[in-house]
Design a protein around this motif. Structure first.
Motif, PDB file in Angstrom:
ATOM      1  N   GLN A   5       0.855  -1.276  -0.153  1.00 33.75           N
ATOM      2  CA  GLN A   5       0.099  -0.055  -0.070  1.00 33.75           C
ATOM      3  C   GLN A   5       0.828   0.975   0.264  1.00 33.75           C
ATOM      4  O   GLN A   5       1.713   1.524   0.852  1.00 33.75           O
ATOM      5  CB  GLN A   5      -0.894   0.100   1.353  1.00 33.75           C
ATOM      6  CG  GLN A   5      -1.862   1.071   1.306  1.00 33.75           C
ATOM      7  CD  GLN A   5      -2.879   1.088   2.123  1.00 33.75           C
ATOM      8  OE1 GLN A   5      -3.495  -0.068   2.314  1.00 33.75           O
ATOM      9  NE2 GLN A   5      -3.550   2.133   3.009  1.00 33.75           N
ATOM     10  N   ALA A  28      -1.391   6.605   5.309  1.00 40.86           N
ATOM     11  CA  ALA A  28      -0.167   5.757   5.510  1.00 40.86           C
ATOM     12  C   ALA A  28      -0.067   5.490   7.032  1.00 40.86           C
ATOM     13  O   ALA A  28       0.025   4.189   7.420  1.00 40.86           O
ATOM     14  CB  ALA A  28       1.311   6.054   5.010  1.00 40.86           C
ATOM     15  N   PRO A  37      -2.898   2.960   8.522  1.00 39.20           N
ATOM     16  CA  PRO A  37      -3.050   1.501   8.217  1.00 39.20           C
ATOM     17  C   PRO A  37      -1.732   1.151   8.817  1.00 39.20           C
ATOM     18  O   PRO A  37      -1.596  -0.335   9.224  1.00 39.20           O
ATOM     19  CB  PRO A  37      -2.868   1.913   6.639  1.00 39.20           C
ATOM     20  CG  PRO A  37      -3.522   2.718   6.453  1.00 39.20           C
ATOM     21  CD  PRO A  37      -3.471   3.983   7.461  1.00 39.20           C
ATOM     22  N   ASN A  38      -0.342   1.836   8.700  1.00 37.81           N
ATOM     23  CA  ASN A  38       0.781   1.052   9.126  1.00 37.81           C
ATOM     24  C   ASN A  38       0.707   0.710  10.434  1.00 37.81           C
ATOM     25  O   ASN A  38       1.236  -0.216  11.152  1.00 37.81           O
ATOM     26  CB  ASN A  38       1.905   2.095   8.918  1.00 37.81           C
ATOM     27  CG  ASN A  38       3.345   1.309   8.775  1.00 37.81           C
ATOM     28  OD1 ASN A  38       3.484   0.132   8.246  1.00 37.81           O
ATOM     29  ND2 ASN A  38       4.409   2.294   8.738  1.00 37.81           N
ATOM     30  N   VAL A  72       3.395  -0.838   3.976  1.00 35.55           N
ATOM     31  CA  VAL A  72       2.873   0.435   3.780  1.00 35.55           C
ATOM     32  C   VAL A  72       4.332   1.364   3.645  1.00 35.55           C
ATOM     33  O   VAL A  72       5.048   1.506   4.512  1.00 35.55           O
ATOM     34  CB  VAL A  72       1.959   0.793   5.048  1.00 35.55           C
ATOM     35  CG1 VAL A  72       1.557   2.157   4.676  1.00 35.55           C
ATOM     36  CG2 VAL A  72       0.868   0.003   5.144  1.00 35.55           C
ATOM     37  N   SER A 104       5.330   5.171   2.368  1.00 35.98           N
ATOM     38  CA  SER A 104       4.829   6.590   2.318  1.00 35.98           C
ATOM     39  C   SER A 104       5.841   7.571   1.649  1.00 35.98           C
ATOM     40  O   SER A 104       5.610   8.457   0.978  1.00 35.98           O
ATOM     41  CB  SER A 104       4.490   7.162   3.437  1.00 35.98           C
ATOM     42  OG  SER A 104       5.458   7.043   4.517  1.00 35.98           O
ATOM     43  N   THR A 153       2.753  10.066  -3.686  1.00 35.33           N
ATOM     44  CA  THR A 153       1.882   8.728  -3.697  1.00 35.33           C
ATOM     45  C   THR A 153       1.854   8.201  -5.038  1.00 35.33           C
ATOM     46  O   THR A 153       2.299   7.008  -5.546  1.00 35.33           O
ATOM     47  CB  THR A 153       0.512   8.737  -3.085  1.00 35.33           C
ATOM     48  OG1 THR A 153       0.601   9.205  -1.821  1.00 35.33           O
ATOM     49  CG2 THR A 153      -0.345   7.503  -3.141  1.00 35.33           C
ATOM     50  N   GLY A 185      -5.182  -2.055   3.331  1.00 35.49           N
ATOM     51  CA  GLY A 185      -4.161  -2.783   3.435  1.00 35.49           C
ATOM     52  C   GLY A 185      -4.217  -3.454   5.010  1.00 35.49           C
ATOM     53  O   GLY A 185      -3.807  -4.648   5.163  1.00 35.49           O
TER      54      GLY A 185
END
Length: 499
Positions: A130, A137, A140-141, A158, A160, A193, A256
């Motif tokens: 992701q 980020a 989810p991370n 993940v 970024s 991104t 993710g």
């Protein structure tokens, strides 16, 4: 408008030492500890006392806390500079009914796609990469790192940073023919991104993937932009425009994490957050945990002049929480004008920083105990360990956590000034039964609502973030114009780096 004069009754209150407060108030734990959604909150080692809480409750009333809270959950405009509501609670099932239904529809779409992926509809996927930045980020991370350690599902990474070294590290671990790319961008135009996404597609192509775009999932509030970029409509997971980036892990941005920890666990995460939502929405101010915590935050920032707030997770699974909170709190409340556009005359958000215990004890706690800065410290710990090793590990961890809070408060005298501890240094402790999806959801929602309460008590808009734009604009100017009209120092740096 909230001005310094609104805090005058709090400034006028006597300042007692923490140890004196405990001696004078045998029932201190009774009104400064709380339990909600599987979390125990101990604020007794802060300088809050009954007169101060009463003064802050009056301030909250003057700031129309109830009105702001109702507006948030009603889906009204609470971000006036951008003319938007802030409907992240609706993603958890709490809020305006039509917004809740829309969120459920989007979640059903995400679950259906995850089911298809698990059924090998997109090929033999073993890895999920992701790419996103900021709220796309950090959340989810955090979830993957905290909850996905024992999940025997997919390898989830993940990324970024636009620094190619970040992607290169993942490329060395993942098989391009078994990798799914999830592009997380609210606008689907975020420079870092989209550059990372293009590099991942190129990596797939260079390594024999015939249709790399067939392995791309788009997580966005701008589906049309995703389709223009090359993502098939069936693999676009939308979310509402009213969900802000740093509040978006509950939406499809959490893809993710959802595929990494499993849908049942992801639903538990949402329900834990909803439980904290209901506490915040329905509980009277005098027992409302996010509001009471914000009282302490505002006291130290405004009255005591503390410019920072430290957060230490005494649990390896929560090691990314301080980084997550940095964005949540500093991007939300790092403002210099009120919601009406007038200059603030009180401090806005303190600088959030922190680390992991016990590592931090051997690095930064020297300053906390004996430095000239007096600042609030927050400890977070779990009763249940996250490992199967000897119980001695977890006992030592918790003992260290509790001891640090006690030592900060009590201090210790010594004839040698270098060995003396002044004490009277405040801390809060959050103790959970275990770090599971439900509890982590509640914990994150608590911090969201606490951030909102701080904004109300400061008189600012926590849901815009124009401060991040200027640097982006200048970066684009450097890329397109070279040295341009920059200052001499910047022009010299550009010339040295780019030739």
């Amino acid at each position: 408008m909230v001005t310094k004069s609104a805090y005058a009754p709090i400034f006028d209150l006597p300042k007692h030492k923490l140890t004196a407060l405990f001696e004078a108030e045998p029932d201190r734990l009774g009104y400064l500890t709380f339990d909600a959604a599987g979390i125990h909150f101990d604020l007794s080692k802060t300088h809050l006392d009954r007169p101060m809480i009463a003064a802050f409750l009056a301030l909250a009333g003057a700031c129309d806390f109830d009105g702001h809270r109702k507006a948030l959950f009603a889906g009204d405009i609470v971000n006036p500079t951008e003319g938007r509501p802030a409907e992240h609670p609706a993603e958890r099932g709490v809020g305006k009914p039509e917004s809740v239904e829309r969120a459920k529809g989007y979640q059903a779409r995400m679950r259906a796609l995850i089911d298809a992926i698990e059924g090998s509809a997109l090929g033999p996927i073993r890895h999920v990469l992701q790419v996103g930045i900021g709220g796309s980020a950090l959340g989810p991370n955090l979830l993957v790192d905290a909850l996905g350690r024992d999940a025997d599902r997919y390898d989830v990474a993940v990324v970024s940073n636009v620094d190619g070294a970040a992607l290169d590290e993942v490329f060395k671990k993942f098989d391009p023919t078994a990798t799914l790319l999830a592009v997380a961008s609210k606008t689907f135009t975020t420079t870092e991104t989209m550059m990372n996404a293009e590099s991942v597609v190129a990596w797939m192509q260079e390594n024999g993937v015939e249709d790399p775009y067939g392995r791309v999932i788009a997580l966005t509030a701008a589906p049309d932009k995703a389709m223009e970029w090359g993502v098939d409509e069936t693999r676009i997971l939308p979310f509402a425009e009213s969900v802000g980036g740093r509040y978006s892990l509950w939406s499809s941005i959490g893809f993710g994490a959802a595929i990494g920890i499993g849908w049942d666990a992801y639903e538990e995460l949402l329900e834990g957050a909803a439980e904290m939502d209901r506490h915040f929405m329905l509980t009277a101010p005098e027992q409302n945990i996010p509001l009471i915590a914000a009282f302490a935050d505002r006291y130290y920032a405004v009255v005591r002049g503390s410019e920072t707030r430290a957060v230490f997770a005494y649990d390896e699974r929560l090691r990314l929480l301080p980084s997550y909170l940095q964005q949540l709190e500093m991007e939300s409340n790092g403002k210099r004008v009120t919601i009406a556009g007038e200059a603030l005359d009180i401090p806005s958000s303190p600088i959030t920083w922190g680390g992991v215990g016990t590592d931090a004890q051997h690095a930064v706690f020297q300053l906390l105990h004996q430095g000239t800065h007096v600042l609030p410290v927050e400890f977070i710990a779990s009763i249940e360990p996250g490992h199967g090793l000897d119980d001695g590990h977890h006992h030592a961890l918790l003992a260290s956590c509790f001891a640090q809070g006690a030592a900060l408060m009590a201090g210790k005298g010594n004839e040698d000034p270098a060995r003396a501890y002044p004490g009277d240094r405040p801390s809060t402790t959050l103790l959970v039964e275990q770090v599971d999806p439900r509890t982590l959801g509640a914990l994150i929602a608590f911090y969201e609502h606490r951030t909102f309460c701080n904004a109300v008590l400061t008189g600012i808009n926590p849901f815009d973030q124009f401060g991040v734009e200027l640097g982006k604009q200048m970066a684009k100017a450097i890329s397109t114009e070279g040295t341009g009209n920059f200052d001499a120092s910047t022009q010299d740096l550009i010339a040295r780096a780019f030739g």
